[in-house]
Design an enzyme around this catalytic site. Structure first.
Site, PDB file in Angstrom:
ATOM      1  N   THR A 259       0.948  -1.181  -0.024  1.00 49.46           N
ATOM      2  CA  THR A 259      -0.194   0.137  -0.084  1.00 49.46           C
ATOM      3  C   THR A 259       0.685   1.312  -0.082  1.00 49.46           C
ATOM      4  O   THR A 259       1.860   1.211   0.471  1.00 49.46           O
ATOM      5  CB  THR A 259      -1.013  -0.128   1.365  1.00 49.46           C
ATOM      6  OG1 THR A 259      -1.442  -1.339   1.336  1.00 49.46           O
ATOM      7  CG2 THR A 259      -1.908   1.223   1.360  1.00 49.46           C
ATOM      8  N   ARG A 296     -13.083  -8.686  -1.417  1.00 48.21           N
ATOM      9  CA  ARG A 296     -12.431  -8.435  -0.164  1.00 48.21           C
ATOM     10  C   ARG A 296     -12.218  -6.830  -0.317  1.00 48.21           C
ATOM     11  O   ARG A 296     -11.597  -6.239  -1.109  1.00 48.21           O
ATOM     12  CB  ARG A 296     -11.457  -9.424   0.087  1.00 48.21           C
ATOM     13  CG  ARG A 296     -10.776  -8.870   1.322  1.00 48.21           C
ATOM     14  CD  ARG A 296      -9.385  -8.145   1.075  1.00 48.21           C
ATOM     15  NE  ARG A 296      -8.838  -7.812   2.456  1.00 48.21           N
ATOM     16  CZ  ARG A 296      -7.750  -6.873   2.495  1.00 48.21           C
ATOM     17  NH1 ARG A 296      -7.386  -6.417   1.337  1.00 48.21           N
ATOM     18  NH2 ARG A 296      -7.139  -6.646   3.522  1.00 48.21           N
ATOM     19  N   VAL A 297     -12.377  -6.190   0.880  1.00 54.05           N
ATOM     20  CA  VAL A 297     -11.992  -4.773   1.266  1.00 54.05           C
ATOM     21  C   VAL A 297     -11.218  -4.807   2.294  1.00 54.05           C
ATOM     22  O   VAL A 297     -11.697  -5.051   3.222  1.00 54.05           O
ATOM     23  CB  VAL A 297     -13.122  -3.904   0.990  1.00 54.05           C
ATOM     24  CG1 VAL A 297     -12.894  -2.339   1.277  1.00 54.05           C
ATOM     25  CG2 VAL A 297     -13.738  -3.892  -0.172  1.00 54.05           C
ATOM     26  N   GLY A 298     -10.116  -3.976   2.190  1.00 51.76           N
ATOM     27  CA  GLY A 298      -9.315  -4.047   3.495  1.00 51.76           C
ATOM     28  C   GLY A 298      -9.293  -2.444   4.120  1.00 51.76           C
ATOM     29  O   GLY A 298     -10.596  -1.860   3.990  1.00 51.76           O
ATOM     30  N   GLY A 319      -0.696  -2.426   6.144  1.00 53.73           N
ATOM     31  CA  GLY A 319      -0.507  -3.583   6.640  1.00 53.73           C
ATOM     32  C   GLY A 319      -1.450  -4.434   6.413  1.00 53.73           C
ATOM     33  O   GLY A 319      -2.373  -4.269   5.532  1.00 53.73           O
ATOM     34  N   GLY A 321      -4.909  -5.440   6.486  1.00 56.95           N
ATOM     35  CA  GLY A 321      -6.024  -4.464   6.571  1.00 56.95           C
ATOM     36  C   GLY A 321      -7.040  -4.993   7.605  1.00 56.95           C
ATOM     37  O   GLY A 321      -7.498  -4.149   8.415  1.00 56.95           O
TER      38      GLY A 321
END
Length: 421
Positions: A259, A296-298, A319, A321
Site C-alpha cells: 500500500t 474483499r476490501v481492506g 499492513g 488490513g
C-alpha cells in the site's frame, strides 16, 4: 536533549510495510524505491509551496496528498494503481481514500451563524438548524473525506476518491457505481481510465500463480479437511492460509510490497503567508492482497481504519488490513493524541507515544501466537510539523520532506532511530 529547535516536516509518504530485509533487497532495487519515494515527496512539496497569486488557495494539503499518492500509483514498484496485485479471479480491484481538515477552531461561516443565533429573540420558534446553532460545546473543524473501493481500470484511484469528496454528498462509492461516477467527471479533474494492459505486470502475475500453487497443494493434502483460502500480503513474504480449522503460514521465496499513503500539512504561517487557511490531510491507496476473494476490501478505503485526519493530526496506515479495521487504527492514534496526551508539552513525544501504543500495542494482539496480530505500520503528521513513522515488522518504505525542501527516506527497522530532526 539539546535546545536545538526541531525541524518541521510538512509531508510524509509510505510505500508499504512488511518483511523487508536487506538481504532480499539488492542495492539497485533499494535505490529505485528510495528514488520513487523522493519523487512522491517532491510532487507533494511542489503543491504545498505553490506561490499565491490572486485568490487564496484552497485545500492545499489535500491537493498535495493527492499529488504524492498519484506519483506512487503511477510507479509499478508499489501495490497501488499501475502496480496493483491480482485477485483470485485474475482481475485487479483498487481501493483509495482521502481526508482533509482545516486547522481553525471555528470556520468563519460558523462564527457568523453563531452570532446570528445569539441575536435571535428569546421566545422565537427556532428551526432545527437554529437549534444546532445554540450548541453549548466548542465548535471543532469538520473534516471531509472521500473513498472508493473495488474499482478497476482507474489510472489513479486517489484522484477519484477526491472527486467523491468534492462533488458528491457521499463518502464512499463502490465498484461499478464508482466507475460510473468517474465517467461523468470533466477531463480537467484528471480521473482517467486505462485498459487492462496498463496494470498488468509479470511480477504481480507470478505472485498470483505462486499463491495459487501453494493453495492447491494445501487443498489436495489429506491433512486438510476444510476449504483452504490463501492470500498474499503484498508487502510481505508470507502466504496467509485460512482454513476452517486453523491459520497456517507458508513461506514463499519472493518478496512482496504494499500500500501507499501520504500525510500532508499546509501551514501558511510557516512561510509568512497571509489570508491562507492551514490544513492537514491524509491519503491512502492500494491494490489489496494477492489472491483475495469475494471482492474483499481492506482498511485503505475505510475512514478511521487506514486513513484519518482532523485538526490535530493526519494518519495513513499500511499492513494487514483486517487488523487495522478491527482496531480502527488511524482514528485510535488521533484520539489518543487528543484525549490521553493533550497535556503533554512535548507534542513530538506525545505523537510518538500515541503512534507506538497502536502499532506496537493494539495491532499486535496478545502475542500468544505469531498469527495473532496485524503486521504493518503507519505514518503520522501533526499540526505543528511533528512526524512519526512506526512499524511492528522488519521494514516500511517511507520518507518525509521538511519545510526547507530537504528529504529523508527510510526502509529498514534499524533505520528508525536514525533521524536528524
Amino acid at each position: 536533549m539539546s535546545g536545538k529547535p526541531r525541524r518541521k516536516v510538512i509531508l510524509g509518504v509510505h510505500g508499504g510495510a512488511g518483511i523487508i530485509l536487506r538481504d532480499n533487497l539488492t542495492p539497485e532495487l533499494e535505490y529505485q524505491f528510495r528514488s520513487a519515494l523522493k519523487e512522491a515527496l517532491q510532487a507533494g512539496f511542489r503543491v504545498l509551496t505553490e506561490k499565491v497569486d490572486g485568490e487564496p488557495l484552497t485545500d492545499v494539503a489535500v491537493k498535495a496528498a493527492e499529488a504524492a499518492v498519484m506519483s506512487m500509483e503511477s510507479c509499478p514498484l508499489f501495490n497501488a494503481g499501475r502496480g496493483s496485485v491480482f485477485a483470485n479471479d485474475g482481475n485487479i480491484r483498487m481501493d483509495a481514500s482521502i481526508m482533509g481538515c482545516y486547522l481553525e477552531n471555528v470556520h468563519p461561516e460558523q462564527k457568523k451563524a453563531e452570532n446570528m443565533a445569539k441575536s435571535s429573540v428569546q421566545n422565537e420558534v427556532f428551526s432545527p438548524r437554529q437549534i444546532v446553532q445554540q450548541r453549548k460545546f466548542p465548535v471543532t473543524p469538520h473534516p471531509k473525506a472521500g473513498c472508493v473501493a473495488g474499482v478497476s481500470n482507474i489510472q489513479n484511484p486517489i484522484a477519484l476518491a477526491r472527486q467523491v469528496m468534492e462533488r458528491t454528498p457521499h463518502v464512499m462509492l463502490l465498484g461499478k457505481g464508482a466507475e460510473e461516477f468517474a465517467r461523468t467527471l470533466p477531463p480537467e479533474v484528471g480521473v482517467k481510465f486505462q485498459p487492462d494492459e496498463y496494470f498488468w505486470t509479470e511480477r504481480r502475475w507470478k505472485q498470483l500463480l505462486a499463491v495459487r500453487e501453494v493453495e492447491l497443494k494445501e487443498n489436495q493434502s489429506e491433512k486438510q479437511t476444510g476449504n483452504v483460502m490463501m492470500v498474499q500480503l503484498d508487502h510481505s513474504s508470507e502466504v496467509v492460509t485460512a482454513s476452517t480449522e486453523e491459520m497456517v503460514l507458508e513461506k514463499l521465496d519472493e518478496h512482496k510490497f504494499g500500500t501507499v499513503g501520504c500525510v500532508a500539512l499546509y501551514r501558511p504561517d510557516f512561510n509568512n503567508l497571509d489570508g491562507q487557511r492551514a490544513q492537514l490531510a491524509s491519503a491512502t491507496s492500494t491494490g489489496g492482497m494477492t489472491n483475495q476473494r469475494y471482492h474483499r476490501v481492506g482498511d485503505s478505503p475505510i475512514i478511521g481504519a487506514g486513513t484519518y485526519a482532523n485538526s490535530l493530526c493526519a494518519v495513513s496506515c499500511t499492513g494487514h488490513g483486517e487488523w487495522f479495521i478491527r482496531c480502527v487504527a488511524a482514528h485510535d492514534v488521533v484520539k489518543r493524541l487528543e484525549y490521553k496526551y493533550s497535556d503533554c508539552n512535548d507534542r513530538g513525544l506525545a505523537l510518538q507515544k500515541a503512534v507506538d501504543e497502536v502499532v506496537l500495542g493494539s495491532l499486535m494482539g496478545d502475542g500468544e501466537v505469531d498469527s495473532d496480530g496485524g503486521d504493518g505500520g503507519l505514518i503520522a503528521l501533526d499540526k505543528d510539523g511533528n512526524f512519526v513513522a512506526s512499524m511492528n515488522c522488519s521494514g516500511m518504505y517511507h520518507g518525509w520532506i521538511y519545510e526547507d525542501g530537504s528529504i529523508e527516506t527510510r526502509i529498514f527497522w534499524d533505520e528508525q532511530n536514525d533521524r536528524s530532526t
